[in-house]
Design an enzyme around this catalytic site. Structure first.
Site, PDB file in Angstrom:
ATOM      1  N   CYS A   1       0.823  -1.227   0.000  1.00 49.66           N
ATOM      2  CA  CYS A   1       0.000   0.000   0.000  1.00 49.66           C
ATOM      3  C   CYS A   1       0.849   1.267   0.000  1.00 49.66           C
ATOM      4  O   CYS A   1       0.343   2.352  -0.275  1.00 49.66           O
ATOM      5  CB  CYS A   1      -0.940  -0.005   1.189  1.00 49.66           C
ATOM      6  SG  CYS A   1      -1.988  -1.453   1.181  1.00 49.66           S
TER       7      CYS A   1
ATOM      8  N   HIS B   1      -3.976   6.884   2.286  1.00 47.74           N
ATOM      9  CA  HIS B   1      -4.257   5.552   1.726  1.00 47.74           C
ATOM     10  C   HIS B   1      -5.647   5.136   2.184  1.00 47.74           C
ATOM     11  O   HIS B   1      -6.018   5.342   3.351  1.00 47.74           O
ATOM     12  CB  HIS B   1      -3.192   4.563   2.224  1.00 47.74           C
ATOM     13  CG  HIS B   1      -3.523   3.140   1.897  1.00 47.74           C
ATOM     14  ND1 HIS B   1      -3.851   2.747   0.624  1.00 47.74           N
ATOM     15  CD2 HIS B   1      -3.600   2.027   2.677  1.00 47.74           C
ATOM     16  CE1 HIS B   1      -4.107   1.448   0.627  1.00 47.74           C
ATOM     17  NE2 HIS B   1      -3.963   0.991   1.863  1.00 47.74           N
TER      18      HIS B   1
ATOM     19  N   ASN C   1     -10.083  -0.609  -1.252  1.00 46.48           N
ATOM     20  CA  ASN C   1      -8.631  -0.496  -1.081  1.00 46.48           C
ATOM     21  C   ASN C   1      -7.945  -1.059  -2.328  1.00 46.48           C
ATOM     22  O   ASN C   1      -7.899  -2.271  -2.532  1.00 46.48           O
ATOM     23  CB  ASN C   1      -8.237  -1.278   0.172  1.00 46.48           C
ATOM     24  CG  ASN C   1      -6.753  -1.225   0.464  1.00 46.48           C
ATOM     25  OD1 ASN C   1      -5.954  -0.793  -0.357  1.00 46.48           O
ATOM     26  ND2 ASN C   1      -6.377  -1.686   1.648  1.00 46.48           N
TER      27      ASN C   1
HETATM   28  O1  UT7 Z   1      -4.223  -1.581   3.163  1.00 48.46           O
HETATM   29  C1  UT7 Z   1      -3.304  -2.373   3.824  1.00 48.46           C
HETATM   30  C2  UT7 Z   1      -3.461  -2.293   5.274  1.00 48.46           C
HETATM   31  N1  UT7 Z   1      -4.695  -2.886   5.676  1.00 48.46           N
HETATM   32  C3  UT7 Z   1      -5.444  -2.294   6.586  1.00 48.46           C
HETATM   33  O2  UT7 Z   1      -5.103  -1.219   7.031  1.00 48.46           O
HETATM   34  C4  UT7 Z   1      -6.656  -3.019   7.059  1.00 48.46           C
HETATM   35  C5  UT7 Z   1      -6.717  -2.993   8.563  1.00 48.46           C
HETATM   36  N2  UT7 Z   1      -7.778  -3.797   9.130  1.00 48.46           N
HETATM   37  C6  UT7 Z   1      -9.088  -3.472   9.009  1.00 48.46           C
HETATM   38  O3  UT7 Z   1      -9.442  -2.569   8.282  1.00 48.46           O
HETATM   39  C7  UT7 Z   1     -10.081  -4.230   9.840  1.00 48.46           C
HETATM   40  O4  UT7 Z   1      -9.395  -5.022  10.768  1.00 48.46           O
HETATM   41  C8  UT7 Z   1     -11.046  -5.131   9.019  1.00 48.46           C
HETATM   42  C9  UT7 Z   1     -12.013  -4.275   8.230  1.00 48.46           C
HETATM   43  C10 UT7 Z   1     -10.263  -6.029   8.099  1.00 48.46           C
HETATM   44  C11 UT7 Z   1     -11.869  -5.989   9.962  1.00 48.46           C
HETATM   45  O5  UT7 Z   1     -12.560  -5.159  10.884  1.00 48.46           O
HETATM   46  P1  UT7 Z   1     -12.483  -5.436  12.453  1.00 48.46           P
HETATM   47  O6  UT7 Z   1     -13.306  -4.398  13.096  1.00 48.46           O
HETATM   48  O7  UT7 Z   1     -11.031  -5.517  12.840  1.00 48.46           O
HETATM   49  O8  UT7 Z   1     -13.193  -6.814  12.559  1.00 48.46           O
HETATM   50  P2  UT7 Z   1     -12.666  -8.190  13.214  1.00 48.46           P
HETATM   51  O9  UT7 Z   1     -11.740  -8.879  12.302  1.00 48.46           O
HETATM   52  O10 UT7 Z   1     -12.218  -7.916  14.603  1.00 48.46           O
HETATM   53  O11 UT7 Z   1     -14.016  -8.998  13.307  1.00 48.46           O
HETATM   54  C12 UT7 Z   1     -15.106  -8.580  14.150  1.00 48.46           C
HETATM   55  C13 UT7 Z   1     -16.251  -9.560  13.997  1.00 48.46           C
HETATM   56  C14 UT7 Z   1     -15.821 -11.018  14.156  1.00 48.46           C
HETATM   57  O12 UT7 Z   1     -16.907 -11.702  14.741  1.00 48.46           O
HETATM   58  P3  UT7 Z   1     -16.916 -12.021  16.319  1.00 48.46           P
HETATM   59  O13 UT7 Z   1     -15.683 -12.811  16.570  1.00 48.46           O
HETATM   60  O14 UT7 Z   1     -16.907 -10.673  16.993  1.00 48.46           O
HETATM   61  O15 UT7 Z   1     -18.200 -12.775  16.492  1.00 48.46           O
HETATM   62  C15 UT7 Z   1     -15.621 -11.489  12.744  1.00 48.46           C
HETATM   63  O16 UT7 Z   1     -15.810 -12.883  12.621  1.00 48.46           O
HETATM   64  O17 UT7 Z   1     -16.784  -9.467  12.670  1.00 48.46           O
HETATM   65  C16 UT7 Z   1     -16.711 -10.744  12.022  1.00 48.46           C
HETATM   66  N3  UT7 Z   1     -16.386 -10.508  10.620  1.00 48.46           N
HETATM   67  C17 UT7 Z   1     -17.300 -10.269   9.680  1.00 48.46           C
HETATM   68  N4  UT7 Z   1     -18.640 -10.190   9.717  1.00 48.46           N
HETATM   69  C18 UT7 Z   1     -19.275  -9.897   8.568  1.00 48.46           C
HETATM   70  C19 UT7 Z   1     -15.151 -10.467  10.052  1.00 48.46           C
HETATM   71  N5  UT7 Z   1     -15.257 -10.191   8.742  1.00 48.46           N
HETATM   72  C20 UT7 Z   1     -16.577 -10.062   8.488  1.00 48.46           C
HETATM   73  C21 UT7 Z   1     -17.301  -9.763   7.311  1.00 48.46           C
HETATM   74  N6  UT7 Z   1     -18.644  -9.698   7.398  1.00 48.46           N
HETATM   75  N7  UT7 Z   1     -16.711  -9.543   6.137  1.00 48.46           N
END
Ligand code: UT7
Length: 328
Positions: A115, A255, A285
């Site tokens: 990125c 970004h 992204n």
């Molecule tokens: O560009 C390169 C650098 N990349 C970044 O900067 C990305 C950084 N990371 C992020 O943007 C975020 O971590 C994500 C958008 C990828 C994920 O968001 P989050 O708030 O960190 O979610 P999480 O992974 O902690 O998941 C929260 C909950 C989980 O369920 P439980 O365990 O709380 O029941 C996941 O299983 O959301 C669930 N979950 C989803 N639900 C619906 C994870 N992905 C999804 C999804 N749809 N796509």
């Protein structure tokens, strides 16, 4: 004699026509529009057409820059392509674009910094302009993320999209253009965001070809934590080093990984919302593509002398910020 600076003198973006919306993704994985929108700010992203490769994006970008400036392809000296989704492992996509777009007098290379690929590439281009060995350099940041994304993995497929953009760098004698750059990396972060199969660590074999390692893996929470801190830190660091306050900065070009990371960076910089370029809802992204895509969309609003801070964080980990005084 005034120092020669490297200025952006033209911008061009490119996104493929096909749209993949959050509702489309609901049919592919267990997710929903509300979750994606509230966690990331993304509503839709673009997808390359069948057979459309990174060099095809690059040719559109180069031709757009040539059309805008009236320069001939032969006048371009160098092409740098920030990307992690080149046409081939080798030769470089820069080679392919030079051939397809008729840049007969240019040499170039691809630069792998995920990125941060556009920022790293821009800073390298700047050196060749400042040294006055090259007059016209095109710097592209673009990715065909759909070529390495697993559309069964909801942790990644909701985030990434295809597209990118590029800029022309030329010498400036009024002190405009790139003022400062801070670029960083920490390879110990590699395990949290990577495509593990296909390199020399684990070449593709019959056995591993269908396994998840051939696609992008991301441990979202860990990457998020590092991104929020480091992107804001480096943006503030470049402001402090150049005695800029939030009032002095006209634009933040962040970004586009997650709206929450963008907001956190803007808050730390004490910037009003209207100074922040955000198009993540439309394009998601696009990895190395996000910053030039923003510049392209905001080109009409940018004014000569504007103080522009670009900031990125991504796989590697790699991150950085570049301070530009807009030149036109
Ligand atoms: O560009 C390169 C650098 N990349 C970044 O900067 C990305 C950084 N990371 C992020 O943007 C975020 O971590 C994500 C958008 C990828 C994920 O968001 P989050 O708030 O960190 O979610 P999480 O992974 O902690 O998941 C929260 C909950 C989980 O369920 P439980 O365990 O709380 O029941 C996941 O299983 O959301 C669930 N979950 C989803 N639900 C619906 C994870 N992905 C999804 C999804 N749809 N796509």
């Amino acid at each position: 004699m005034t120092k020669v600076t490297a200025a952006i003198t033209a911008v061009q973006g490119y996104v493929p026509e096909k749209i993949l919306s959050n509702h489309d993704l609901e049919k592919l994985v267990d997710t929903n529009d509300e979750w994606i929108t509230s966690r990331t700010g993304i509503k839709e992203r673009r997808m390359a057409a069948d057979g459309e490769a990174l060099s095809d994006f690059g040719v559109e970008i180069v031709q757009g820059i040539l059309n805008k400036t009236g320069y001939s392809p032969e006048e371009i000296d160098m092409l740098i392509v920030g990307t992690i989704t080149g046409d081939y492992r080798f030769p470089s996509t820069a080679n392919v674009i030079c051939d397809k777009a008729g840049l007969k007098n240019a040499w170039g290379f691809d630069l792998s910094a995920a990125c941060s690929g556009f920022l790293y590439s821009l800073d390298i281009g700047r050196v060749y302009i400042e040294n006055q060995t090259h007059k016209k350099i095109i710097v592209i940041g673009a990715d065909v993320m759909s070529s390495i994304i697993n559309y069964k993995d909801r942790a990644t497929c909701i985030i990434f999209g295809d597209g990118g953009g590029g800029v022309l760098l030329e010498a400036n004698h009024e002190g405009l253009g790139i003022q400062d750059a801070i670029l960083k990396s920490d390879g110990s972060g590699r395990e949290y965001l990577l495509q593990s199969i296909g390199g020399s660590v684990e070449p593709i074999t019959k056995e591993n070809a269908e396994t998840p390692g051939q696609y992008v893996f991301q441990e979202g929470k860990t990457v998020f934590k590092h991104a929020v801190k480091n992107m804001a830190d480096v943006a503030v660091e470049i402001m402090n080093r150049n005695n800029l306050t939030g009032t002095d900065v006209d634009w933040l070009v962040p970004h586009q990984a997650n709206l929450r990371i963008i907001d956190a960076t803007a808050n730390r910089m004490e910037l009003d919302k209207e100074k922040v370029m955000v198009n993540i809802a439309k394009f998601g992204n696009t990895t190395a593509g996000t910053i030039p895509l923003c510049l392209w969309e905001w080109e009409e609003k940018l004014k000569k002398g504007d103080n522009v801070i670009m900031a990125a964080f991504g796989g590697g980990f790699t991150w950085g910020a570049i301070y530009v005084k807009w030149a036109y």
